[in-house]
Write a protein that holds these residues in place. Structure first.
Motif, mmCIF file in Angstrom:
data_model
loop_
_atom_site.group_PDB
_atom_site.id
_atom_site.type_symbol
_atom_site.label_atom_id
_atom_site.label_comp_id
_atom_site.label_asym_id
_atom_site.label_seq_id
_atom_site.Cartn_x
_atom_site.Cartn_y
_atom_site.Cartn_z
ATOM 1 N N TRP A 195 -1.328 -2.753 -1.481
ATOM 2 C CA TRP A 195 -1.162 -4.020 -0.744
ATOM 3 C C TRP A 195 -2.309 -4.977 -1.069
ATOM 4 N N ALA A 196 -3.533 -4.423 -1.106
ATOM 5 C CA ALA A 196 -4.697 -5.241 -1.452
ATOM 6 C C ALA A 196 -4.523 -5.810 -2.856
ATOM 7 N N GLY A 197 -3.993 -4.992 -3.759
ATOM 8 C CA GLY A 197 -3.732 -5.453 -5.117
ATOM 9 C C GLY A 197 -2.749 -6.611 -5.115
ATOM 10 N N PHE A 198 -1.687 -6.489 -4.271
ATOM 11 C CA PHE A 198 -0.703 -7.566 -4.226
ATOM 12 C C PHE A 198 -1.328 -8.832 -3.640
ATOM 13 N N THR A 199 -2.206 -8.645 -2.628
ATOM 14 C CA THR A 199 -2.873 -9.804 -2.037
ATOM 15 C C THR A 199 -3.639 -10.565 -3.108
ATOM 16 N N LEU A 200 -4.334 -9.813 -3.968
ATOM 17 C CA LEU A 200 -5.106 -10.461 -5.035
ATOM 18 C C LEU A 200 -4.187 -11.119 -6.062
ATOM 19 N N VAL A 201 -3.228 -10.328 -6.572
ATOM 20 C CA VAL A 201 -2.384 -10.831 -7.667
ATOM 21 C C VAL A 201 -1.442 -11.920 -7.154
ATOM 22 N N GLY A 202 -0.688 -11.596 -6.062
ATOM 23 C CA GLY A 202 0.294 -12.550 -5.531
ATOM 24 C C GLY A 202 -0.385 -13.805 -5.013
ATOM 25 N N GLY A 203 -1.451 -13.609 -4.220
ATOM 26 C CA GLY A 203 -2.170 -14.757 -3.671
ATOM 27 C C GLY A 203 -2.736 -15.615 -4.787
ATOM 28 N N ALA A 248 2.318 -10.936 4.146
ATOM 29 C CA ALA A 248 2.694 -10.218 5.363
ATOM 30 C C ALA A 248 4.017 -9.480 5.200
ATOM 31 N N VAL A 249 4.931 -10.059 4.417
ATOM 32 C CA VAL A 249 6.262 -9.456 4.249
ATOM 33 C C VAL A 249 6.218 -8.322 3.217
ATOM 34 N N PHE A 250 5.179 -8.305 2.376
ATOM 35 C CA PHE A 250 5.134 -7.348 1.272
ATOM 36 C C PHE A 250 5.361 -5.892 1.683
ATOM 37 N N PRO A 251 4.730 -5.383 2.791
ATOM 38 C CA PRO A 251 4.977 -3.974 3.131
ATOM 39 C C PRO A 251 6.463 -3.654 3.296
ATOM 40 N N ALA A 252 7.206 -4.540 3.962
ATOM 41 C CA ALA A 252 8.644 -4.304 4.152
ATOM 42 C C ALA A 252 9.364 -4.275 2.809
ATOM 43 N N ALA A 253 9.052 -5.254 1.954
ATOM 44 C CA ALA A 253 9.702 -5.315 0.640
ATOM 45 C C ALA A 253 9.338 -4.090 -0.180
ATOM 46 N N SER A 254 8.073 -3.689 -0.098
ATOM 47 C CA SER A 254 7.601 -2.531 -0.852
ATOM 48 C C SER A 254 8.331 -1.269 -0.393
#
Lengths: 302, 182
Positions: free
Chosen positions: B116-124, B156-162
């Motif tokens: 999730w932290a990785g997605f925060t960095l990459v996606g953000g 915030a939605v990423f965990p559900a999608a993941s």
């Protein structure tokens, strides 16, 4: 099939991603410099995807209708009372309106007013929105087959939504009044002060080039001015919601994030616009003579 | 810089052709859901970047099944249908793939918070970069409010999608293969 050596195949595999990144970047720059470059592709894909999107967006409509119905049951008593009161009031207004219509028609007859052009409407459903923070457009499920043409105004019962920018045969794209590229000639109702409504991707577009900004008040109604000849005049747009040093802003009457059905307005003006070059009547000297002949009677006769 | 870093690593082969299509299909569906007219106030402006989540997930776990040309096609289709500048969507998805491929060894096999932290960095980072790109292209400072809201919503939605994508992967891609091995 052509057989590639493993090294070559690996090389191609490795360079696909960087090559495609470069290609997308190049397309971005090319599309930005020539806005019309991808238009055929756009309308083509919209036409192909329209039936699928149409079907995909239908269950959403049905679900919303169900939710609305449940919500409707909860407040049915209060709503009924409110509606009855409103109905009483509207019946009185109806009498007033009927009287004024008759009077207006008689006076127009006396003054020999040129009647406004007949306006025709095409109703269409929104089947896709832009899904991002940088464009404000929606796609509707009607196109040139239904008589839609580029530049036509799109409205709902509440007011102006935007205008048609791309029209395919079965689908069309509406540029909303809140989009960064939207510019609409408007006026402040009552005062006839002209202005340009300019979107900036926020919910409330700006008012630019206001004739007399000091006269602007919060709550003033903004309507289309009809200048430019594409939009009919006096379509309601919104209400002035902010004035001051940051510049005036307009709150649109239409809830643009909740569009269901919209109307495309054919004001019949696209055909009335003059041709860019008048067609030659006859070739050669005769046409010159004919034009001189035409000019002569223009002199005032004695 | 080695081009090797931009290629998908060797992963266990998936035999079923249908299962091989799952990443492309889910990413396409994610891109389509984002443009459907849900009548939620402000939805069009604040839609979470669903396709971005799918690309992050699949590039992390099955980069071989979501190739670059598929991302190019999905991004291009998205741009054409939404009316945005042609190339923006494709560029976003492809750069996300490039970034994730280069850093995936830090995330694969780690706990979910790390992913999730990785997605925060990459996606953000992608969404901020996209904002900067649009400011540059329109040569004006676009109000970043919507971008920031959209970024927070997406993270915030990423965990559900993941969870959804992970379940799909276990059932349709990993599951049959493991069963066959047993």
């Amino acid at each position: 099939m052509i057989r590639l050596s493993p090294q070559l195949r690996a090389g191609i595999q490795r360079s696909t991603l960087p090559a495609l990144i470069l290609l997308s970047g190049a397309m971005l720059v090319a599309g930005k410099t020539d806005q019309t470059m991808f238009e055929t592709l756009r309308t083509g894909l919209s036409d192909v995807a329209a039936p699928a999107l149409d079907v995909a967006s239908r269950p959403l409509g049905a679900a919303e209708a169900a939710i609305d119905r449940v919500r409707g049951f909860i407040g049915v008593y209060q709503v009924n009372r409110r509606l009855e009161e409103e109905n009483q009031r509207l019946l009185q207004w109806q009498q007033v309106a009927l009287k004024l219509t008759t009077e207006n028609r008689q006076l127009q007859g006396l003054l020999k007013v040129v009647p406004d052009r007949a306006v025709s409407y095409v109703t269409a459903r929104v089947i896709a929105n832009s899904g991002g923070a940088y464009v404000r457009t929606v796609m509707i499920n009607a196109g040139s087959q239904a008589g839609l043409a580029r530049g036509q105004a799109v409205i709902t019962g509440d007011g102006l939504v935007g205008r048609l920018t791309e029209v395919g045969s079965r689908a069309a794209r509406v540029l909303l009044i809140t989009d960064l590229n939207s510019r609409i000639p408007v006026k402040i109702e009552g005062s006839n002060t002209g202005a340009v409504l300019a979107g900036d991707n926020s919910e409330r577009p700006r008012l630019l080039y206001v004739g007399s900004p000091e006269a602007l008040k919060i709550g003033d109604r903004v309507v289309t001015s009809g200048e430019g000849g594409v939009f009919p005049p006096d379509l309601p747009v919104g209400m002035v919601s902010a004035v001051g040093p940051a510049g005036p802003r307009v709150e649109p009457y239409v809830e643009l994030s909740q569009l269901g059905y919209v109307l495309a307005v054919d004001y019949g003006l696209s055909g009335a616009l003059p041709q860019p070059v008048p067609p030659a009547v006859r070739p050669g000297r005769k046409s010159k003579a004919a034009s001189e002949e035409l000019q002569t009677p223009a002199q005032p006769a004695r | 810089m080695a081009l090797r870093e931009f290629t998908a690593p060797e992963l266990p082969r998936v035999n079923s052709n249908a299962a091989r299509l799952v990443p492309i299909l889910t990413t396409t569906i994610a891109a389509l859901v984002a443009i459907l007219p849900l009548q939620i106030p402000g939805y069009a402006a604040l839609t979470p970047a669903l396709a971005l989540m799918a690309v992050y997930h699949w590039t992390l776990y099955r980069p071989d099944l979501l190739p670059s040309y598929a991302l190019f096609g999905i991004g291009l289709g998205e741009d054409l249908l939404t009316g945005s500048l042609v190339g923006v969507g494709a560029l976003t998805l492809l750069v996300t793939r490039a970034v994730v491929l280069r850093s995936r060894r830090h995330f694969v096999g780690r706990s979910f918070p790390a992913v999730w932290a990785g997605f925060t960095l990459v996606g953000g980072g992608m969404m901020l970069g996209l904002w900067a790109l649009h400011c540059l292209l329109e040569s004006s400072l676009i109000n970043p409010r919507n971008t920031i809201f959209r970024m927070v919503l997406t993270i915030a939605v990423f965990p559900a999608a993941s969870f959804l994508l992970g379940s799909t992967q276990r059932v349709l891609i990993d599951g049959p293969r493991l069963m066959r091995r047993r």
